[in-house]
Design a protein around this motif. Structure first.
Motif, PDB file in Angstrom:
ATOM      1  N   GLY A   1      23.035 100.482  58.974  1.00 60.51           N
ATOM      2  CA  GLY A   1      22.298  99.236  59.217  1.00 60.51           C
ATOM      3  C   GLY A   1      21.860  99.081  60.665  1.00 60.51           C
ATOM      4  O   GLY A   1      21.359 100.017  61.290  1.00 60.51           O
ATOM      5  N   SER A   2      22.115  97.896  61.202  1.00 60.18           N
ATOM      6  CA  SER A   2      21.688  97.611  62.581  1.00 60.18           C
ATOM      7  C   SER A   2      22.359  98.553  63.582  1.00 60.18           C
ATOM      8  O   SER A   2      21.754  98.934  64.588  1.00 60.18           O
ATOM      9  N   ALA A   3      23.595  98.912  63.298  1.00 65.21           N
ATOM     10  CA  ALA A   3      24.302  99.815  64.205  1.00 65.21           C
ATOM     11  C   ALA A   3      23.586 101.175  64.260  1.00 65.21           C
ATOM     12  O   ALA A   3      23.541 101.830  65.313  1.00 65.21           O
TER      13      ALA A   3
ATOM     14  N   VAL B   1      30.775 106.879  66.459  1.00 69.79           N
ATOM     15  CA  VAL B   1      30.579 105.995  65.307  1.00 69.79           C
ATOM     16  C   VAL B   1      30.404 104.576  65.829  1.00 69.79           C
ATOM     17  O   VAL B   1      31.269 104.059  66.537  1.00 69.79           O
ATOM     18  N   ILE B   2      29.268 103.971  65.500  1.00 67.64           N
ATOM     19  CA  ILE B   2      29.005 102.606  65.968  1.00 67.64           C
ATOM     20  C   ILE B   2      29.213 101.662  64.781  1.00 67.64           C
ATOM     21  O   ILE B   2      28.599 101.841  63.729  1.00 67.64           O
ATOM     22  N   SER B   3      30.089 100.682  64.948  1.00 66.86           N
ATOM     23  CA  SER B   3      30.347  99.749  63.854  1.00 66.86           C
ATOM     24  C   SER B   3      30.942  98.451  64.393  1.00 66.86           C
ATOM     25  O   SER B   3      31.991  98.475  65.044  1.00 66.86           O
ATOM     26  N   GLN B   4      30.266  97.364  64.137  1.00 67.99           N
ATOM     27  CA  GLN B   4      30.778  96.063  64.566  1.00 67.99           C
ATOM     28  C   GLN B   4      32.161  95.816  63.958  1.00 67.99           C
ATOM     29  O   GLN B   4      33.128  95.573  64.656  1.00 67.99           O
ATOM     30  N   SER B   5      32.231  95.871  62.636  1.00 69.08           N
ATOM     31  CA  SER B   5      33.471  95.504  61.936  1.00 69.08           C
ATOM     32  C   SER B   5      34.558  96.554  62.092  1.00 69.08           C
ATOM     33  O   SER B   5      35.743  96.245  62.021  1.00 69.08           O
ATOM     34  N   GLY B   6      34.129  97.808  62.259  1.00 70.64           N
ATOM     35  CA  GLY B   6      35.099  98.897  62.301  1.00 70.64           C
ATOM     36  C   GLY B   6      35.683  99.205  60.934  1.00 70.64           C
ATOM     37  O   GLY B   6      36.639  99.968  60.804  1.00 70.64           O
TER      38      GLY B   6
ATOM     39  N   SER C   1      27.443  86.613  63.402  1.00 67.68           N
ATOM     40  CA  SER C   1      26.673  86.295  62.201  1.00 67.68           C
ATOM     41  C   SER C   1      26.739  87.472  61.229  1.00 67.68           C
ATOM     42  O   SER C   1      27.063  88.601  61.616  1.00 67.68           O
ATOM     43  N   VAL C   2      26.449  87.208  59.970  1.00 67.85           N
ATOM     44  CA  VAL C   2      26.474  88.285  58.975  1.00 67.85           C
ATOM     45  C   VAL C   2      25.373  89.300  59.297  1.00 67.85           C
ATOM     46  O   VAL C   2      25.599  90.505  59.309  1.00 67.85           O
ATOM     47  N   ALA C   3      24.167  88.796  59.546  1.00 67.32           N
ATOM     48  CA  ALA C   3      23.086  89.686  59.987  1.00 67.32           C
ATOM     49  C   ALA C   3      23.242  89.845  61.497  1.00 67.32           C
ATOM     50  O   ALA C   3      23.107  88.901  62.258  1.00 67.32           O
ATOM     51  N   THR C   4      23.555  91.052  61.895  1.00 69.02           N
ATOM     52  CA  THR C   4      23.924  91.311  63.289  1.00 69.02           C
ATOM     53  C   THR C   4      22.875  90.897  64.314  1.00 69.02           C
ATOM     54  O   THR C   4      21.715  91.294  64.201  1.00 69.02           O
ATOM     55  N   THR C   5      23.304  90.158  65.308  1.00 69.47           N
ATOM     56  CA  THR C   5      22.429  89.879  66.462  1.00 69.47           C
ATOM     57  C   THR C   5      23.225  90.160  67.748  1.00 69.47           C
ATOM     58  O   THR C   5      22.916  91.102  68.467  1.00 69.47           O
TER      59      THR C   5
ATOM     60  N   THR D   1      25.424  93.876  72.119  1.00 68.14           N
ATOM     61  CA  THR D   1      26.541  94.439  72.901  1.00 68.14           C
ATOM     62  C   THR D   1      26.674  95.948  72.655  1.00 68.14           C
ATOM     63  O   THR D   1      27.058  96.699  73.548  1.00 68.14           O
ATOM     64  N   GLN D   2      26.337  96.377  71.442  1.00 66.08           N
ATOM     65  CA  GLN D   2      26.377  97.832  71.155  1.00 66.08           C
ATOM     66  C   GLN D   2      25.342  98.561  72.023  1.00 66.08           C
ATOM     67  O   GLN D   2      25.580  99.681  72.487  1.00 66.08           O
ATOM     68  N   LEU D   3      24.202  97.906  72.235  1.00 65.04           N
ATOM     69  CA  LEU D   3      23.192  98.516  73.098  1.00 65.04           C
ATOM     70  C   LEU D   3      23.753  98.731  74.503  1.00 65.04           C
ATOM     71  O   LEU D   3      23.601  99.800  75.098  1.00 65.04           O
TER      72      LEU D   3
ATOM     73  N   LYS E   1      13.770  91.601  56.348  1.00 67.25           N
ATOM     74  CA  LYS E   1      14.235  91.866  54.980  1.00 67.25           C
ATOM     75  C   LYS E   1      15.529  91.112  54.690  1.00 67.25           C
ATOM     76  O   LYS E   1      15.645  90.428  53.674  1.00 67.25           O
ATOM     77  N   GLU E   2      16.516  91.273  55.585  1.00 64.29           N
ATOM     78  CA  GLU E   2      17.848  90.795  55.215  1.00 64.29           C
ATOM     79  C   GLU E   2      18.030  89.285  55.297  1.00 64.29           C
ATOM     80  O   GLU E   2      18.823  88.726  54.548  1.00 64.29           O
ATOM     81  N   ILE E   3      17.294  88.613  56.211  1.00 64.61           N
ATOM     82  CA  ILE E   3      17.495  87.152  56.255  1.00 64.61           C
ATOM     83  C   ILE E   3      16.292  86.355  55.773  1.00 64.61           C
ATOM     84  O   ILE E   3      16.420  85.191  55.437  1.00 64.61           O
TER      85      ILE E   3
ATOM     86  N   ASN F   1      23.393  89.072  49.193  1.00 70.52           N
ATOM     87  CA  ASN F   1      23.716  90.506  49.134  1.00 70.52           C
ATOM     88  C   ASN F   1      24.114  91.153  50.449  1.00 70.52           C
ATOM     89  O   ASN F   1      23.974  92.352  50.619  1.00 70.52           O
ATOM     90  N   LEU F   2      24.548  90.374  51.410  1.00 71.96           N
ATOM     91  CA  LEU F   2      24.965  90.980  52.681  1.00 71.96           C
ATOM     92  C   LEU F   2      26.347  90.446  53.055  1.00 71.96           C
ATOM     93  O   LEU F   2      26.604  89.253  52.969  1.00 71.96           O
ATOM     94  N   ALA F   3      27.212  91.369  53.459  1.00 72.00           N
ATOM     95  CA  ALA F   3      28.560  90.948  53.869  1.00 72.00           C
ATOM     96  C   ALA F   3      28.778  91.354  55.312  1.00 72.00           C
ATOM     97  O   ALA F   3      28.084  92.234  55.827  1.00 72.00           O
ATOM     98  N   LYS F   4      29.742  90.729  55.961  1.00 72.27           N
ATOM     99  CA  LYS F   4      30.037  91.047  57.358  1.00 72.27           C
ATOM    100  C   LYS F   4      30.468  92.497  57.504  1.00 72.27           C
ATOM    101  O   LYS F   4      30.180  93.160  58.476  1.00 72.27           O
ATOM    102  N   SER F   5      31.217  92.965  56.527  1.00 70.99           N
ATOM    103  CA  SER F   5      31.476  94.398  56.545  1.00 70.99           C
ATOM    104  C   SER F   5      31.376  94.921  55.112  1.00 70.99           C
ATOM    105  O   SER F   5      31.824  94.267  54.166  1.00 70.99           O
TER     106      SER F   5
HETATM  107  C1  F1P Z   1      26.877  97.585  59.474  1.00 69.87           C
HETATM  108  C2  F1P Z   1      25.949  96.600  58.780  1.00 69.87           C
HETATM  109  C3  F1P Z   1      25.438  95.543  59.744  1.00 69.87           C
HETATM  110  C4  F1P Z   1      24.703  94.434  58.999  1.00 69.87           C
HETATM  111  C5  F1P Z   1      25.589  93.857  57.901  1.00 69.87           C
HETATM  112  C6  F1P Z   1      26.055  94.946  56.988  1.00 69.87           C
HETATM  113  O1  F1P Z   1      28.058  96.940  59.818  1.00 69.87           O
HETATM  114  O2  F1P Z   1      24.868  97.300  58.218  1.00 69.87           O
HETATM  115  O3  F1P Z   1      24.584  96.125  60.693  1.00 69.87           O
HETATM  116  O4  F1P Z   1      24.331  93.391  59.881  1.00 69.87           O
HETATM  117  O5  F1P Z   1      26.682  93.151  58.434  1.00 69.87           O
HETATM  118  O6  F1P Z   1      26.683  96.001  57.728  1.00 69.87           O
HETATM  119  P1  F1P Z   1      29.050  97.487  60.928  1.00 69.87           P
HETATM  120  O7  F1P Z   1      29.446  98.877  60.551  1.00 69.87           O
HETATM  121  O8  F1P Z   1      28.339  97.443  62.254  1.00 69.87           O
HETATM  122  O9  F1P Z   1      30.224  96.526  60.869  1.00 69.87           O
END
Ligand code: F1P
Length: 346
Positions: A40-42, A84-89, A136-140, A145-147, A226-228, A339-343
């Motif tokens: 996704g955004s990552a 590996v880039i991931s907000q939620s991990g 937010s669910v849709a990453t901003t 910060t990943q950038l 698309k997502e929001i 259809n979008l979850a935080k992770s």
């Molecule tokens: C990846 C991701 C996010 C998106 C949504 C679904 O999550 O695609 O970019 O905004 O939350 O998952 P992550 O691996 O960065 O947690």
């Protein structure tokens, strides 16, 4: 604030300090290749990182969607690193990609927001982003910060490899420190995007075009729509448009041209002129101090000027605002996209 916190965590007394990450200068110096995997955004951050790491630090970068990487049999070169880039991990595909790298004894770096998450625990090196717990669910914020994390790796890599001198290093860090204030300025311009979004809330299709880093920005801008906002949109490398997709441009189709990279400006402008001749309505997005986009675009948006490697941090703001305001204009709940979850853990 999130961007400021991430910078403050790793820039101390005018120098990048990765001691918390464990990523020593020796490790950076020895890197012959980086594989970036994300979803996704990552993943779109990874696209920016590829341009910045290759151009600034001369490190070859391959980027893969984690869902592809994990199911193919990637050949991982020696002296490489899997990032590996991931907000939620916790994203299942990203975690599986990390484990694949570990199984092959390739060192891993997690760029993660959630402390103690699976990817953070299992990575050899962890670079925490400081987007905070309220995301937010849709990453901003997390995206921004990943950038910063990837810019820091590129700047430090360029320094330890002797590609940039002290003066350039200092100048890059000085400019990096101005980003929070400039991001705020771009956010303050929100009424303009709100007005534009209300005009295009009923758009059927939107195209985003750009080259290089501007292509990566386009990908993220398109995903936000698309997502929001649930508007069909596509991001295209501007030079690729002519190989078929241009047939989809009709009278009134909105095309957003992203033009932050000076040396690619004329090229992308020529692609914008091409789509205009097919009836497209053009929005141009650039930095103050580059060329003017008024002559080409029907609607122009400017963000503050910055170092071209950092352009994404500013140019993404109007596109995020556009997604947000289209969603609001359509009466949707921006905080609960369907259809979008935080992770995504399955
Ligand atoms: C990846 C991701 C996010 C998106 C949504 C679904 O999550 O695609 O970019 O905004 O939350 O998952 P992550 O691996 O960065 O947690």
């Amino acid at each position: 604030k999130a961007v400021q916190d991430t910078i403050a965590a790793y820039v101390k007394d005018g120098a990048i300090d990765f001691s918390e990450v464990g990523l020593t200068d020796e490790v950076l110096q020895s890197l012959e290749r980086i594989y970036i995997v994300a979803c996704g955004s990552a993943y779109h951050v990874g696209m920016v990182a590829k341009y910045v790491l290759e151009d600034l630090a001369h490190i070859p970068v391959e980027i893969d969607l984690a869902s592809e990487f994990r199911y193919r049999n990637p050949y991982l070169a020696k002296n490489s690193l899997v990032m590996v880039i991931s907000q939620s991990g916790e994203t299942a595909d990203s975690l599986a990609a990390l484990r694949l790298a570990k199984d092959r004894n390739v060192p891993t770096l997690g760029v993660v927001n959630v402390v103690g998450s699976s990817i953070a625990r299992e990575s050899d090196y962890v670079l925490y982003t400081y987007a905070g717990p309220e995301i937010s669910v849709a990453t901003t914020k997390a995206y921004s910060t990943q950038l910063i994390a990837t810019y820091l790796i590129a700047i430090q890599g360029a320094k330890v490899k002797g590609i940039i001198d002290e003066a350039r290093y200092d100048a890059l860090l000085k400019e990096l420190n101005t980003l929070p204030e400039k991001i705020q300025k771009a956010l303050d311009d929100k009424e303009r995007m709100q007005w534009f979004a209300s005009k295009y809330a009923n758009a059927k299709d939107i195209f985003f075009i750009g080259r290089g880093i501007d292509y990566a920005i386009s990908m993220e801008g398109s995903l936000k729509m698309k997502e929001i906002s649930y508007v069909h949109s596509e991001a295209y490398a501007a030079g690729e448009l002519k190989h078929g997709t241009i047939s989809l441009i009709e009278d009134g189709t909105l095309v957003v041209g992203v033009l932050t990279q000076k040396e690619l400006f004329e090229k992308t402008v020529s692609n914008m002129v091409e789509v205009r001749s097919r009836g497209a309505y053009l929005m141009g997005l650039t930095n103050y101090g580059n060329y003017s986009v008024e002559d080409t675009a029907d609607f122009s948006v400017y963000v503050p000027k910055t170092e071209q490697y950092f352009a994404t941090s500013l140019a993404i703001i109007p596109l995020q605002l556009m997604g947000y305001y289209v969603s609001v204009a359509k009466g949707l709940d921006v905080d609960k996209p369907r259809n979008l979850a935080k992770s995504v853990t399955v």
